[in-house]
Design a protein around this motif. Structure first.
Motif, PDB file in Angstrom:
ATOM      1  N   VAL A  69      -6.707   4.544   3.737  1.00 10.16           N
ATOM      2  CA  VAL A  69      -7.264   3.192   3.666  1.00 10.16           C
ATOM      3  C   VAL A  69      -7.917   2.909   5.015  1.00 10.16           C
ATOM      4  N   CYS A  76       0.952   4.124  -2.890  1.00 12.63           N
ATOM      5  CA  CYS A  76       0.737   5.547  -2.611  1.00 12.63           C
ATOM      6  C   CYS A  76       1.932   6.398  -3.029  1.00 12.63           C
ATOM      7  N   LEU A 113      -2.758   3.357   8.311  1.00 11.64           N
ATOM      8  CA  LEU A 113      -3.708   3.230   7.205  1.00 11.64           C
ATOM      9  C   LEU A 113      -4.373   4.561   6.869  1.00 11.64           C
ATOM     10  N   ASP A 152     -11.146  -2.102   4.889  1.00 10.73           N
ATOM     11  CA  ASP A 152     -10.624  -2.360   3.550  1.00 10.73           C
ATOM     12  C   ASP A 152      -9.292  -3.097   3.601  1.00 10.73           C
ATOM     13  N   PHE A 153      -8.471  -2.775   4.581  1.00 12.43           N
ATOM     14  CA  PHE A 153      -7.166  -3.423   4.709  1.00 12.43           C
ATOM     15  C   PHE A 153      -7.315  -4.931   4.907  1.00 12.43           C
ATOM     16  N   HIS A 204      -9.796  -6.264  -1.411  1.00 10.23           N
ATOM     17  CA  HIS A 204      -9.182  -4.944  -1.501  1.00 10.23           C
ATOM     18  C   HIS A 204      -8.571  -4.771  -2.880  1.00 10.23           C
ATOM     19  N   LEU A 253       0.829  -1.206   0.000  1.00 15.55           N
ATOM     20  CA  LEU A 253       0.000   0.000   0.000  1.00 15.55           C
ATOM     21  C   LEU A 253       0.864   1.256   0.000  1.00 15.55           C
ATOM     22  N   ASN A 267      -5.902  -3.639  -3.862  1.00 11.80           N
ATOM     23  CA  ASN A 267      -4.469  -3.907  -3.965  1.00 11.80           C
ATOM     24  C   ASN A 267      -4.244  -5.403  -3.985  1.00 11.80           C
TER      25      ASN A 267
END
Length: 87
Positions: free
Chosen positions: A65, A23, A60, A69-70, A75, A19, A77
């Motif tokens: 995030v 980003c 997060l 969702d993590f 998710h 993640l 990702n």
């Protein structure tokens, strides 16, 4: 309450790293945004330690995030789906 084993800690670290890279953040930038030490981010990502839920939430939030969702398997990702662990 189930205690996290090393495999779970490794997965959490790998997901945070994926993640962070998605980003475009360095470890230093993520640490600054989340209010934690760079060394702590490094230890989490390498699976040497696990964050508390409050620290995980800060990390997060810095990446926009949610905790839900993590941990959601759907998710967006999917880069952690291809992680291979050597025995």
């Amino acid at each position: 309450m189930k205690k996290l084993n090393n495999f779970d800690i490794t997965i959490i670290g790998a997901k945070i790293k994926a993640l962070r890279e998605e980003c475009g953040f360095s470890m230093r930038e993520l640490a600054s945004r989340a209010g934690v030490a760079v060394s702590f981010i490094s230890k989490i990502e390498s699976g040497k330690t696990s964050p508390t839920i409050m620290t995980l939430q800060k990390i997060l939030e810095a990446m926009k995030v949610t905790v839900v969702d993590f941990f959601n398997d759907n998710h967006k990702n999917s880069s952690t789906d291809n992680i291979i662990f050597k025995r």
